[in-house]
Design a protein around this motif. Sequence first.
Motif, mmCIF file in Angstrom:
data_model
loop_
_atom_site.group_PDB
_atom_site.id
_atom_site.type_symbol
_atom_site.label_atom_id
_atom_site.label_comp_id
_atom_site.label_asym_id
_atom_site.label_seq_id
_atom_site.Cartn_x
_atom_site.Cartn_y
_atom_site.Cartn_z
ATOM 1 N N GLN B 192 0.834 -1.200 0.000
ATOM 2 C CA GLN B 192 0.000 0.000 0.000
ATOM 3 C C GLN B 192 0.874 1.259 0.000
ATOM 4 O O GLN B 192 0.516 2.281 -0.587
ATOM 5 C CB GLN B 192 -0.955 -0.010 1.199
ATOM 6 C CG GLN B 192 -2.015 -1.105 1.110
ATOM 7 C CD GLN B 192 -2.788 -1.051 -0.195
ATOM 8 O OE1 GLN B 192 -3.391 -0.021 -0.532
ATOM 9 N NE2 GLN B 192 -2.763 -2.138 -0.965
ATOM 10 N N LYS B 193 2.043 1.129 0.645
ATOM 11 C CA LYS B 193 2.968 2.264 0.617
ATOM 12 C C LYS B 193 3.474 2.463 -0.820
ATOM 13 O O LYS B 193 3.629 3.584 -1.294
ATOM 14 C CB LYS B 193 4.154 1.989 1.551
ATOM 15 C CG LYS B 193 4.964 3.251 1.822
ATOM 16 C CD LYS B 193 6.303 2.946 2.472
ATOM 17 C CE LYS B 193 7.234 4.141 2.382
ATOM 18 N NZ LYS B 193 8.632 3.740 2.617
ATOM 19 N N ALA B 194 3.715 1.346 -1.505
ATOM 20 C CA ALA B 194 4.136 1.420 -2.901
ATOM 21 C C ALA B 194 3.075 2.128 -3.734
ATOM 22 O O ALA B 194 3.389 2.952 -4.602
ATOM 23 C CB ALA B 194 4.409 0.016 -3.449
ATOM 24 N N CYS B 195 1.822 1.825 -3.465
ATOM 25 C CA CYS B 195 0.723 2.479 -4.195
ATOM 26 C C CYS B 195 0.730 3.990 -3.940
ATOM 27 O O CYS B 195 0.548 4.797 -4.863
ATOM 28 C CB CYS B 195 -0.625 1.905 -3.750
ATOM 29 S SG CYS B 195 -0.850 0.185 -4.207
ATOM 30 N N TYR B 209 -5.302 13.956 -10.489
ATOM 31 C CA TYR B 209 -5.284 12.525 -10.160
ATOM 32 C C TYR B 209 -6.706 12.033 -9.921
ATOM 33 O O TYR B 209 -7.523 12.746 -9.331
ATOM 34 C CB TYR B 209 -4.447 12.310 -8.900
ATOM 35 C CG TYR B 209 -4.535 10.911 -8.344
ATOM 36 C CD1 TYR B 209 -3.700 9.900 -8.836
ATOM 37 C CD2 TYR B 209 -5.444 10.584 -7.342
ATOM 38 C CE1 TYR B 209 -3.778 8.613 -8.335
ATOM 39 C CE2 TYR B 209 -5.529 9.300 -6.845
ATOM 40 C CZ TYR B 209 -4.702 8.315 -7.334
ATOM 41 O OH TYR B 209 -4.775 7.048 -6.843
ATOM 42 N N SER B 210 -6.983 10.814 -10.409
ATOM 43 C CA SER B 210 -8.261 10.195 -10.064
ATOM 44 C C SER B 210 -8.037 8.716 -9.822
ATOM 45 O O SER B 210 -7.134 8.112 -10.423
ATOM 46 C CB SER B 210 -9.284 10.399 -11.182
ATOM 47 O OG SER B 210 -8.998 9.532 -12.254
ATOM 48 N N LYS B 211 -8.815 8.166 -8.932
ATOM 49 C CA LYS B 211 -8.684 6.744 -8.635
ATOM 50 C C LYS B 211 -8.888 5.900 -9.894
ATOM 51 O O LYS B 211 -8.190 4.906 -10.115
ATOM 52 C CB LYS B 211 -9.727 6.348 -7.580
ATOM 53 C CG LYS B 211 -9.384 6.877 -6.198
ATOM 54 C CD LYS B 211 -10.295 6.305 -5.141
ATOM 55 C CE LYS B 211 -9.854 6.771 -3.752
ATOM 56 N NZ LYS B 211 -10.669 6.185 -2.675
ATOM 57 N N GLU B 212 -9.855 6.309 -10.702
ATOM 58 C CA GLU B 212 -10.159 5.540 -11.903
ATOM 59 C C GLU B 212 -8.942 5.506 -12.837
ATOM 60 O O GLU B 212 -8.570 4.454 -13.375
ATOM 61 C CB GLU B 212 -11.346 6.157 -12.663
ATOM 62 C CG GLU B 212 -12.665 6.053 -11.919
ATOM 63 C CD GLU B 212 -12.709 7.014 -10.739
ATOM 64 O OE1 GLU B 212 -12.117 8.114 -10.818
ATOM 65 O OE2 GLU B 212 -13.300 6.645 -9.690
ATOM 66 N N ALA B 213 -8.337 6.662 -12.991
ATOM 67 C CA ALA B 213 -7.167 6.733 -13.866
ATOM 68 C C ALA B 213 -6.034 5.880 -13.303
ATOM 69 O O ALA B 213 -5.332 5.180 -14.039
ATOM 70 C CB ALA B 213 -6.699 8.168 -14.021
ATOM 71 N N ILE B 248 -6.834 -2.471 -4.457
ATOM 72 C CA ILE B 248 -7.151 -2.421 -3.022
ATOM 73 C C ILE B 248 -7.007 -0.993 -2.505
ATOM 74 O O ILE B 248 -7.859 -0.483 -1.776
ATOM 75 C CB ILE B 248 -6.205 -3.360 -2.234
ATOM 76 C CG1 ILE B 248 -6.467 -4.810 -2.670
ATOM 77 C CG2 ILE B 248 -6.404 -3.188 -0.742
ATOM 78 C CD1 ILE B 248 -5.422 -5.790 -2.185
ATOM 79 N N TYR B 249 -5.906 -0.346 -2.947
ATOM 80 C CA TYR B 249 -5.602 1.013 -2.484
ATOM 81 C C TYR B 249 -6.733 1.986 -2.815
ATOM 82 O O TYR B 249 -7.030 2.903 -2.059
ATOM 83 C CB TYR B 249 -4.292 1.459 -3.135
ATOM 84 C CG TYR B 249 -3.859 2.859 -2.812
ATOM 85 C CD1 TYR B 249 -3.293 3.161 -1.571
ATOM 86 C CD2 TYR B 249 -3.995 3.887 -3.748
ATOM 87 C CE1 TYR B 249 -2.872 4.440 -1.282
ATOM 88 C CE2 TYR B 249 -3.587 5.168 -3.460
ATOM 89 C CZ TYR B 249 -3.021 5.446 -2.231
ATOM 90 O OH TYR B 249 -2.605 6.711 -1.950
ATOM 91 N N CYS B 250 -7.383 1.792 -3.949
ATOM 92 C CA CYS B 250 -8.383 2.750 -4.426
ATOM 93 C C CYS B 250 -9.801 2.388 -4.009
ATOM 94 O O CYS B 250 -10.758 3.029 -4.448
ATOM 95 C CB CYS B 250 -8.310 2.859 -5.952
ATOM 96 S SG CYS B 250 -6.806 3.641 -6.528
ATOM 97 N N GLN B 251 -9.925 1.361 -3.210
ATOM 98 C CA GLN B 251 -11.272 0.954 -2.775
ATOM 99 C C GLN B 251 -11.999 2.079 -2.084
ATOM 100 O O GLN B 251 -11.433 2.783 -1.284
ATOM 101 C CB GLN B 251 -11.169 -0.234 -1.822
ATOM 102 C CG GLN B 251 -11.304 -1.560 -2.540
ATOM 103 C CD GLN B 251 -11.053 -2.731 -1.605
ATOM 104 O OE1 GLN B 251 -10.754 -2.516 -0.426
ATOM 105 N NE2 GLN B 251 -11.150 -3.935 -2.115
#
Lengths: 251, 251
Positions: B192-195, B209-213, B248-251
């Motif tokens: 998750q830190k990598a994300c 920035y957008s989660k979808e992108a 997972i990160y963008c959930q």
Amino acid sequence: MEYTVSKLAELAGVSPRTLRYYDEIGLLSPTRISSNGYRIYGQKEVDRLQQILFYRELGVPLDEIGRVLTAKNFDGLSALQNHLAGLLERREQLELLIANVEKTIKAMKGEIIMTDKEKFEGFLKKMVDDNERQYGEEIRKKYGEETVKRSNAKVLNMSKEQYAALEKLTKELNETLKKAVDKGDPGSELAQKACELHKKWLCFYWDKYSKEAHIGVTQMYVDDPRFSEYYERIAPGCAVFLRDAVAIYCQ
Amino acid sequence: MEYTVSKLAELAGVSPRTLRYYDEIGLLSPTRISSNGYRIYGQKEVDRLQQILFYRELGVPLDEIGRVLTAKNFDGLSALQNHLAGLLERREQLELLIANVEKTIKAMKGEIIMTDKEKFEGFLKKMVDDNERQYGEEIRKKYGEETVKRSNAKVLNMSKEQYAALEKLTKELNETLKKAVDKGDPGSELAQKACELHKKWLCFYWDKYSKEAHIGVTQMYVDDPRFSEYYERIAPGCAVFLRDAVAIYCQ
DNA sequence: TATTGACATTAACGTTACGTAATAGTTTAA
DNA sequence: TTAAACTATTACGTAACGTTAATGTCAATA
């Protein structure tokens, strides 16, 4: 655009032999071979050659260049990074080398000075011995020994600063001498300045300066081939010139 | 004390072949040849070998060493001084080389980044196009163009400091990714830190920035072999891992 | 005593990136 | 037609050994 070996060679600033060699090792092959057997290069080859020469400039060995050029960007990058690591190591080694050589040169210079010192001591002894034959013995002998002793101590206990000063003085003396010899007149101002410097120089070794000793030592420069050789290296005829100049200087 | 080749070789830390070679070129000949044809070296040869190796350490070529050793002190000195001059020149050249290689590496890194940038732009366009097909067109299109425009400007106008920051971030991201992939769990703290780092990294290129992108681009890493290849180099299975982690990160 | 293993010898090739002949054929200009 | 200017291949030379290969010698052991 098509090129033959020497055309491409001229264009790229390399020799035809280099291009043939690159062909031989498979690094850069011509597009085709013409009916007469000549190598013909095209634009693609020109571009590749540019790349090759670029990496060659960077000191990359040819076989590695071959690998780098066929590889992708990423591999090319890591290849270059490896190469850089090698270069950095080489630089470190070179630094060490240079430091060592410089140290050695200093030591050798010191040795020459020491060698000269021994010669001076020998000269002093001789002078003293001559004196002894002329005059009595004990007092003179004792005086001579002490002189030598003190000279020893003087040189051996020279501080770094003094040593550096001696080096500087030696250099200045040699340069002045050379210029003076070029002019040719032992009575010239420059020659007399050289004498002055030579006196100072002697005083690095001698505890006690005398005109007679000065004249004597420069005469020895002329008589003793080991000394002459040393001074001949500074300028041809230098030993004789210095003796004559000092003769005037000590009048 | 007398030595045979390998004895002397061991004593001096060189190979027997080296001693035979030195004999061959006349740099160091044995005192005598024993009845069985063996080379026999004496103390004098040991001393000379020490000298030879000393100069060799300093990088002096063998033929010059030969000359230096037969010459007097003074010649040895000037030989060393010449050698030193050569070394200094080599150092300068090496410095230039290193500077050039470093520059080239920077440029290549920049190029890779630029290449990636183009890919991102391509992705952005595709995203926008998809959006356009889904929604209307003009507003979205214009928005997309501006985004691309701004992205262009952003990267092109990156300052040195920003560029360095990007480099540092890239490195950190790659290292974290590698460790996370090794652990194997896309939901792990490290993953998750990598994300988080990857998001930051994207923001160097993206204005918005957008989660979808983010999800979309990591999916592209999996789908597009050119991207996969890049990430596979960091760790095997890295592209898939990152996609899953970002999901997972963008959930 | 015969054999074995550790030494010794010379000769010769391989290494890098070409430079430099030598020999022979081809193209081009005078 | 001829000579100059090109082309080609082959092969040796470079620095300082490393690395076989083939052969000979010495000391110690079975």
